[in-house]
Design an enzyme around this catalytic site. Sequence first.
Site, short mmCIF file in Angstrom:
data_model
loop_
_atom_site.label_atom_id
_atom_site.label_comp_id
_atom_site.label_asym_id
_atom_site.label_seq_id
_atom_site.Cartn_x
_atom_site.Cartn_y
_atom_site.Cartn_z
CD GLU A 277 -3.22 0.45 2.14
OE1 GLU A 277 -4.32 -0.07 1.85
OE2 GLU A 277 -2.91 0.74 3.30
CG HIS A 298 7.70 -30.07 0.33
ND1 HIS A 298 8.38 -31.24 0.06
CD2 HIS A 298 8.27 -29.55 1.45
CE1 HIS A 298 9.30 -31.43 0.99
NE2 HIS A 298 9.26 -30.42 1.85
CE LYS A 412 -12.28 1.70 1.13
NZ LYS A 412 -11.85 2.53 2.27
#
Length: 427
Positions: A277, A298, A412
């Site tokens: 951010e 793995h 938003k």
Amino acid sequence: MIKVDLSGTYEFFGEHSPDYAAAATAHRTLEEGNGPGAEFTGWLSLPEKMAGAELKSVLSASEKIRSHSEVLVVVGIGGSYLGARAATELLGPVCKDRREVLFVGNNLSADYLNGIEERLGERDFSVNVISKSGTTLEPALSFRVFKSLLEKKYGPQGAKSRIFATTDPVSGALRTMANEEEYFTLTVPGDVGGRYSVLSAVGLLPMSVAGIDVSKVTEVAIEQMRRLDLRSPENPAWQYAAARRLLYDRGKIIEIMAYYEPDFRYMAEWWKQLFGESEGKNGIGLFPASVEFTADLHSMGQFIQDGPRNLLETVVSFEKSNTSYKVPFDLLNADGFNYLAGRDFDRVNKTVAEAVKSAHISGGVPNIGISAGERNETGFAELICFFEVACGVSGYMSGVNPFDQPGVEAYKKNMFKLLSETAEHNA
């Protein structure tokens, strides 16, 4: 003190060296408060500010919660919960007198909410809602849920005494509600962004309830911030910031944080938010990712070893573990590992880490090592301060404002538009 090991990066620098002159300029800009976003650099002196009345308020709230609750439900998202969760997961298992801390408000999953409610069962609980505004979708809806559960269990008045609001000191929907309902309130500092707020009441209250010594955390953080003000290439924050900037310029555009302690997972999540951010702006920035070793050796190990050579690896470790466990001797020795019998798992873990580092470097992945002392309040506080300062310095070195997040607002706007349209359609 945090130690940075750059020995695994030298062969990738070419003819260049980390630009410590640029780091010095960036650090000066940060400390003098004359760069973009300077109004949100209050975290630099946050530990000292917390050491007085604010810390007493945190401890008072913690004592109240611990006196009548077995569980604390923390409602928050992003910086309002990641730092606290990082601390409780990393240090909680080694705390002697802890309470369980559960986290909600960081997603919109009905299954997750039902799962948390089932985990609460009939146990007594309190709620710590954390939000500067009180209008962020995920925590706002989750707070409705757990406020309602409190009211059903304890009645409206009883519920009020179990709600602790950490919010803006003056304004916002949550501050207004807290004042009207007379919740116990704590402050989100106005000059500190969410991702830098872990050493404020935002992080310290859940940590204290979990049994972590937040007075010790604050004390260590004060000293660490003083040490990190060192204006020299010996400053570990400069070393980390300058090395990763140089490697970025050399084509390493993805930074993978690796760790060998499973309980470090949310520390890595906090780190991803901090750097992602802060630096991902204007079309530039290292992409932060994380892997848990040895498990991910793995799965992701193949990609790291032989995939695109645009990666750099930052490995965080502790110099020693808090406990010991010996490899047992097996009479049959069917697996052939009796040569490790009697050796401590921590030593085996560190040997594997050395082998992985060597393999990845030979495969074209530069390696930055970051080591803290012990997995305790001191190690946690030192890591938090180290990464925060390094992030501020690195952000200014790259030419961005490390303290805003303009891109977050884009989704938003679309989200609220669609939610509003959907509500009208279903009305």
